[in-house]
Design a protein around this motif. Sequence first.
Motif, PDB file in Angstrom:
ATOM      1  N   PRO A 299      -7.953  -3.526  -2.311  1.00  0.00           N
ATOM      2  CA  PRO A 299      -8.131  -2.157  -2.814  1.00  0.00           C
ATOM      3  C   PRO A 299      -7.454  -1.077  -1.979  1.00  0.00           C
ATOM      4  N   GLY A 300      -7.381  -1.246  -0.668  1.00  0.00           N
ATOM      5  CA  GLY A 300      -6.781  -0.221   0.171  1.00  0.00           C
ATOM      6  C   GLY A 300      -5.272  -0.305   0.281  1.00  0.00           C
TER       7      GLY A 300
ATOM      8  N   SER B 154      -1.672  -0.675  -4.682  1.00  0.00           N
ATOM      9  CA  SER B 154      -2.773  -0.955  -5.620  1.00  0.00           C
ATOM     10  C   SER B 154      -2.786   0.046  -6.766  1.00  0.00           C
ATOM     11  N   ALA B 155      -2.600   1.330  -6.460  1.00  0.00           N
ATOM     12  CA  ALA B 155      -2.662   2.362  -7.506  1.00  0.00           C
ATOM     13  C   ALA B 155      -1.561   2.164  -8.543  1.00  0.00           C
TER      14      ALA B 155
ATOM     15  N   GLN C  46      -7.849   7.343  -8.531  1.00  0.00           N
ATOM     16  CA  GLN C  46      -8.684   7.368  -7.331  1.00  0.00           C
ATOM     17  C   GLN C  46      -7.965   6.781  -6.121  1.00  0.00           C
ATOM     18  N   ARG C  47      -7.138   5.774  -6.363  1.00  0.00           N
ATOM     19  CA  ARG C  47      -6.481   5.080  -5.247  1.00  0.00           C
ATOM     20  C   ARG C  47      -5.099   5.621  -4.927  1.00  0.00           C
TER      21      ARG C  47
END
Length: 874
Positions: free
Chosen positions: A469-470, A474-475, A510-511
């Motif tokens: 996720p980090g 990912s975005a 969000q990411r």
Amino acid sequence: MAALAHLLAALSQRIRSFAVDGDSAPLLADDTVRMADRLRLIAEGFPSNGSVAFDVLHVLSYVHWCRYLALSGDERHVEFEAAMDLFVHLKQSRPDLLPPPARKLLQFQGDMGEPENGLTEATSQAVLLLQSNSCDADIDRAITLLRGAIRSASRWHPSRAMALSNLSSALYMRSQTSSCDADLDEAIDAAAQAVAATPPCHSNLPNYLTNLGLALHARYESRGDVADLNAGVAVARRGHRALSPGHPHCAGVLLNLSVALHARFAAIGELDDLSESIDILRRALWSASDSDPVRVTLLSNLSGLLMSRYSRLGQTGDLEESLSTIRLATQETPGGYAGAVPLANLGAVLLARFERLGDPTDLDEAVESLRAAVRMLPESHPDRAAALLNLCLALQTRHERAGDSAELTEAIKAGQAAVDTTPLGSTARAKRLSGLAVVLRTRFGITGDRSDLDQSIELGRQAVEETPPGHGDSAAYLCNLSNRLRIRFEQGGDWADLTEAVQTARLSVQRTWTGAPEAGRALSNLAMALMARYEYVRDLDDLKEAISAGRNAVQAASADISNLAGILNNLGIMLRLRFERTYEPAILDEAIDASRKACRVSAPGDPRLAGRMSNLSLALQARQQMLRKADALVKANDLGEAIDLSRRAVELVPARGPSRASLLSGLGNALRARFDESGDPASLDEAIAAIQEGLLNLPDEHPDRVRMLVNIGAALQSRFEMTGHQQDADAAIRAWTTAAGTQTGEASARVNAAESWGALAVFLGRAPSALDGYAMAVGLLPMAAWRGLGKASLERLIADRLGLACDAGACAVQAGSPEQGIELLEHARGIMWAQMLETRTDLSGLAEARPKLAAQLSRVRRALDSFEWAQLEE
């Protein structure tokens, strides 16, 4: 220096307390090990000769020896081995200082002598085998030779650490071609043993640390364990600290530290790691001579790091410095095979600058650079897959501009090769899966082959699953996946696809790091997903949120010319749709302004220009109608401009397919609007012909067919009213009947079709057919007025449909079925009001019996009244 002297003195005192007074407590205190580790780390920055090196070796070896004497159990054995590893080196300069038992053990090993093909000789032979251009057989032989020699030699042989480090190098080399995790595990273990057996000031320590760091980094790339990354960074820092000033390998060690920091940035996203990595490479370049062979690698890596920071922060200075740096690397490379990697990196940077500035010469040079790099790189080269991926993306981008199908085929082939040559578990695999998904989605847009879209979505899901996720990418992967899910929903009408599209779009936003170049794209993608859901359920709250995201996307993408046109176009569509619901003139003017800007900033030859022109046409048509209805003074011929734009848009898309169908539908609507104003029959005939041609370009299950069938039915009805030709009325009813029965279409549009069918059939005196139409319209109402629509949208739908119940009931009476009329009347009214009344049950009785349950139901009622999709899905 003061800290080192303090540690030496403190540890010496603890050794004396144990040796003289028999007091083991200070030596066994918890902080003794920490002090010894601290002493080792500080001493690694001092040269191998001189009093400091000797004092540190003397004290550290005796700390471990005395702890061995004072302890019991397994921990005692560990301290013994650590002491003996250091006594091996102390013996070479001051054997008289060794404790008698240790001196005897080492003396016994010397008296025994080395067995045949001993460790020293084996290490020398292995080094010769591992020199440049060694084949797989040479590496295998070196590994076998070193393993056997290490097993046969004494645990405290002076050359054991060197042999272990060379074994680590050989195993690492084999792992690069065999992808064997067991080799990496053994390489790390061997290198760690070599480091542990080497005193902190030893001249070989930087090399041993380098080998350990390389193996840790390789295992991270294979398995993705961040613990290996953190260990690799710590080892690389130690390796740099252990170098003497002016050491000839300084640039290479700094390069390794930079690589480790950048890998951690890519995994965790900590910007300080990236900035430090860039600064370290700049220092390495300063320390490297012009003839240093590592200089080209330093330049190439610095360019890549600057691109990483550009991707994070979007600063053009980083992009331009990256380009100038990689050009310098290509100029300084000796040519041939060695120049392939810098050439591949040049192509990647040029592609990024094209995406930022839109200069086609950058794109052309990127393609040629990447093609050349792929030709030059051997199939086994670890960088070839990355070059193939960038070639895939560059060709796909150029295909979008020029439409060359051969280049799209080449792009897919390159993308598939990039995926196929990347081992499972590799941290680079997600990026390559995502790249292949992009080009498959592009081919689907041309051929309409659903298997390409399905495979693109599956690859996109894999990319998301294989990315933590980090992670910085990912975005982008989530954004791409959301986009394709929305497209598949628009093709097949599967509600699950749209739900997942909205969810992944929200995660993408969000990411996405604030200020990142892709922020505008992520926001625009969320807006499009919300707009698709609005078009399906007509909840105005979705559209309002979509417009807010679209406006933010324009602001975020204002510096990114390549994305700005598409984002403006999307915003224009959303604003126009809102105007169609709220009739706010300012919203429509904003829509026209956004659509005009989208057309104006589109690159010449951009294949998406046709769609942008069509959207501007629709907005201009809407303003013309608004002004005519208000009897306002029309200052410009919006309708004439709209028809001209629609004609030009159709001309730009000669091929068949859904895209052409949409443009033809827009042209038909514009021509019909001119007929409504002027009564010109030629305009109406042309409108019908355009919509009919558009329908031929759509598959039967396509969701847009319903709207187009509704529109052509209305146009045919207009021509029937003008000419009285019965065949037009029949064709209109057939179109609406088909639309009402198309399950993949929007529920509200299907209700419109059924209601129009009923009304025209009544006018024609066909009561049974009319009753069928009204009955279907009433039957479709639950789909259009479902609870998830939201309170405000439900109220608007009720206001629009109140007449349907009366019309259905009257038709039934006229058809001689008064009982059915009453049933339809009550059913329609019940559907429209039930959603509101069900949340208004009197809770007073329940409150007396079960106050907590009544309070909970009251909270649910309030939540339904203020229903928003974001609350439901988050």
